[in-house]
Write a protein that holds these residues in place. Structure first.
Motif, PDB file in Angstrom:
ATOM      1  N   ASN A  88       0.822  -1.212   0.000  1.00 21.66           N
ATOM      2  CA  ASN A  88       0.000   0.000   0.000  1.00 21.66           C
ATOM      3  C   ASN A  88       0.857   1.263   0.000  1.00 21.66           C
ATOM      4  N   ILE A  89       1.968   1.230   0.721  1.00 21.85           N
ATOM      5  CA  ILE A  89       2.842   2.404   0.756  1.00 21.85           C
ATOM      6  C   ILE A  89       3.466   2.656  -0.607  1.00 21.85           C
ATOM      7  N   VAL A  90       3.966   1.605  -1.250  1.00 18.48           N
ATOM      8  CA  VAL A  90       4.581   1.763  -2.573  1.00 18.48           C
ATOM      9  C   VAL A  90       3.542   2.205  -3.597  1.00 18.48           C
ATOM     10  N   ALA A  91       2.349   1.593  -3.554  1.00 17.53           N
ATOM     11  CA  ALA A  91       1.295   2.000  -4.480  1.00 17.53           C
ATOM     12  C   ALA A  91       0.865   3.443  -4.235  1.00 17.53           C
ATOM     13  N   GLY A  92       0.754   3.837  -2.961  1.00 17.86           N
ATOM     14  CA  GLY A  92       0.395   5.213  -2.656  1.00 17.86           C
ATOM     15  C   GLY A  92       1.446   6.199  -3.120  1.00 17.86           C
ATOM     16  N   ALA A  93       2.743   5.827  -2.975  1.00 12.65           N
ATOM     17  CA  ALA A  93       3.812   6.699  -3.448  1.00 12.65           C
ATOM     18  C   ALA A  93       3.757   6.854  -4.961  1.00 12.65           C
ATOM     19  N   GLY A  94       3.451   5.761  -5.666  1.00 16.65           N
ATOM     20  CA  GLY A  94       3.336   5.851  -7.116  1.00 16.65           C
ATOM     21  C   GLY A  94       2.164   6.717  -7.554  1.00 16.65           C
ATOM     22  N   ILE A  95       1.019   6.539  -6.906  1.00 24.14           N
ATOM     23  CA  ILE A  95      -0.158   7.365  -7.226  1.00 24.14           C
ATOM     24  C   ILE A  95       0.124   8.832  -6.916  1.00 24.14           C
ATOM     25  N   ALA A  96       0.776   9.092  -5.783  1.00 24.61           N
ATOM     26  CA  ALA A  96       1.092  10.479  -5.424  1.00 24.61           C
ATOM     27  C   ALA A  96       2.026  11.104  -6.444  1.00 24.61           C
ATOM     28  N   LEU A  97       3.004  10.347  -6.926  1.00 18.80           N
ATOM     29  CA  LEU A  97       3.941  10.867  -7.927  1.00 18.80           C
ATOM     30  C   LEU A  97       3.225  11.177  -9.240  1.00 18.80           C
ATOM     31  N   LEU A  98       2.322  10.297  -9.661  1.00 20.08           N
ATOM     32  CA  LEU A  98       1.572  10.544 -10.888  1.00 20.08           C
ATOM     33  C   LEU A  98       0.672  11.768 -10.764  1.00 20.08           C
ATOM     34  N   VAL A  99       0.026  11.922  -9.596  1.00 14.72           N
ATOM     35  CA  VAL A  99      -0.845  13.077  -9.393  1.00 14.72           C
ATOM     36  C   VAL A  99      -0.050  14.375  -9.423  1.00 14.72           C
ATOM     37  N   MET A 100       1.122  14.399  -8.782  1.00 14.21           N
ATOM     38  CA  MET A 100       1.911  15.627  -8.724  1.00 14.21           C
ATOM     39  C   MET A 100       2.531  15.977 -10.073  1.00 14.21           C
ATOM     40  N   ILE A 101       2.739  14.985 -10.940  1.00  5.47           N
ATOM     41  CA  ILE A 101       3.339  15.249 -12.240  1.00  5.47           C
ATOM     42  C   ILE A 101       2.279  15.639 -13.271  1.00  5.47           C
ATOM     43  N   PHE A 102       1.197  14.870 -13.350  1.00  6.16           N
ATOM     44  CA  PHE A 102       0.208  15.071 -14.407  1.00  6.16           C
ATOM     45  C   PHE A 102      -0.988  15.907 -13.960  1.00  6.16           C
ATOM     46  N   LEU A 103      -1.246  15.997 -12.669  1.00  2.78           N
ATOM     47  CA  LEU A 103      -2.375  16.794 -12.167  1.00  2.78           C
ATOM     48  C   LEU A 103      -1.901  17.735 -11.060  1.00  2.78           C
ATOM     49  N   PRO A 104      -0.963  18.625 -11.356  1.00  5.58           N
ATOM     50  CA  PRO A 104      -0.457  19.502 -10.297  1.00  5.58           C
ATOM     51  C   PRO A 104      -1.500  20.532  -9.883  1.00  5.58           C
ATOM     52  N   LEU A 105      -1.546  20.791  -8.601  1.00  5.04           N
ATOM     53  CA  LEU A 105      -2.440  21.815  -8.078  1.00  5.04           C
ATOM     54  C   LEU A 105      -1.829  23.198  -8.301  1.00  5.04           C
ATOM     55  N   PRO A 106      -2.647  24.220  -8.468  1.00  3.46           N
ATOM     56  CA  PRO A 106      -2.092  25.583  -8.623  1.00  3.46           C
ATOM     57  C   PRO A 106      -1.370  26.025  -7.359  1.00  3.46           C
ATOM     58  N   ARG A 107      -0.341  26.789  -7.538  1.00  2.00           N
ATOM     59  CA  ARG A 107       0.429  27.284  -6.398  1.00  2.00           C
ATOM     60  C   ARG A 107      -0.364  28.361  -5.675  1.00  2.00           C
ATOM     61  N   VAL A 108      -0.424  28.244  -4.368  1.00  5.49           N
ATOM     62  CA  VAL A 108      -1.170  29.182  -3.536  1.00  5.49           C
ATOM     63  C   VAL A 108      -0.185  30.167  -2.908  1.00  5.49           C
ATOM     64  N   ALA A 109      -0.445  31.431  -3.131  1.00  5.23           N
ATOM     65  CA  ALA A 109       0.429  32.458  -2.570  1.00  5.23           C
ATOM     66  C   ALA A 109       0.173  32.613  -1.077  1.00  5.23           C
ATOM     67  N   VAL A 110       1.237  32.593  -0.285  1.00  2.00           N
ATOM     68  CA  VAL A 110       1.150  32.800   1.163  1.00  2.00           C
ATOM     69  C   VAL A 110       1.678  34.192   1.455  1.00  2.00           C
ATOM     70  N   GLU A 111       0.801  35.057   1.968  1.00  6.65           N
ATOM     71  CA  GLU A 111       1.163  36.447   2.203  1.00  6.65           C
ATOM     72  C   GLU A 111       0.789  36.829   3.631  1.00  6.65           C
TER      73      GLU A 111
END
Length: 261
Positions: A88-111
């Motif tokens: 589960n950890i390896v599969a979760g790491a793979g899913i997380a990597l795919l999400v961050m590469i192909f479905l990146p979230l917009p950067r949120v400005a911290v002010e």
């Protein structure tokens, strides 16, 4: 002839910490000086001299944020399966990597800067309003008579940061009886549905509550003397259409409240 200050307690010990308690009481100061401060200096030195690849964010802060997002997505995957196993950890790491590469979230400005004490006050007020509004909605559902009159009220928020404005909207939506139905982001205008507005005093109380939320969020996250626009927004005035008069209105209202106390 001298007298003891405490004749009934001739063997009273002086008040104070013992050697062991004093040692552990000063341990955190030693750790701060000899460990935490060098670590911070090392981080600043590395951040100024090391250049990370652009695909990793280009800075140590961005790398740290991406690693945190990667770890969080992996944790959520393992949490969904309910078993902590290597598969589960390896599969979760793979899913997380795919999400961050192909479905990146917009950067949120911290002010601005976060202040914990006003934040605690906001949370306490939200819990209080939650119970009060829940009781009002429940009573309106069971009491005889005509149904409540719902209206949509337009409210302007003198909040600069998009992140702070989002938190304020979430705060409003969590209180039963009110929900933000439309947002005019450039003008910082919110259209909020109010559950019961049959009398003018209901509208006045609602506007007073929105003014309180506006003032407290500014005090918690973006005070004028600590405001630093994010470079992600470019020129601040092009993205945050909050005139100075609106911010001054909030400051004057806060000063008037302090004078009444």
């Amino acid at each position: 002839m001298s007298q003891e200050p405490f004749p009934d307690r001739p063997h009273a010990k002086p008040v104070g910490k013992g050697p062991v308690a004093a040692f552990f009481g000063n341990l955190w100061r030693v750790a701060l000086v000899h460990f935490a401060w060098p670590v911070v200096r090392l981080y600043v030195w590395l951040n100024e001299r090391l250049r990370a690849p652009k695909w990793m964010g280009g800075s140590l802060r961005e790398i740290g944020l991406r690693l945190w997002g990667f770890a969080w997505l992996t944790f959520v995957w393992v949490l969904l399966w309910g078993d902590i196993t290597w598969s589960n950890i390896v599969a979760g790491a793979g899913i997380a990597l795919l999400v961050m590469i192909f479905l990146p979230l917009p950067r949120v400005a911290v002010e601005g800067r976060f202040h914990p004490l006003p934040a605690l006050k906001l949370v306490a007020t939200m819990l209080y309003n939650f119970f009060i509004s829940s009781a009002q909605v429940a009573w309106a559902a069971v009491k005889p008579g005509p149904p409540p009159l719902g209206v949509v009220v337009r409210v302007h928020m003198a909040i600069k940061s998009d992140l702070t404005l989002t938190l304020a909207i979430d705060y409003i939506n969590l209180v039963p009886g009110t929900i933000v139905v439309e947002i005019d982001q450039p003008a910082r205008m919110l259209y909020i549905h109010v559950f019961d507005a049959r009398k003018q005093k209901h509208i006045d109380e609602f506007l007073k509550q929105m003014a309180y939320i506006e003032r407290e969020f500014i005090k918690t996250f973006e005070r004028d003397d600590e405001w630093h626009p994010s470079p992600l927004h470019g020129i601040d005035d092009d993205y945050h259409h909050v005139p100075y008069a609106d911010r001054q209105r909030v400051a004057d209202r806060d000063a008037a409240r302090k004078e009444k106390r």
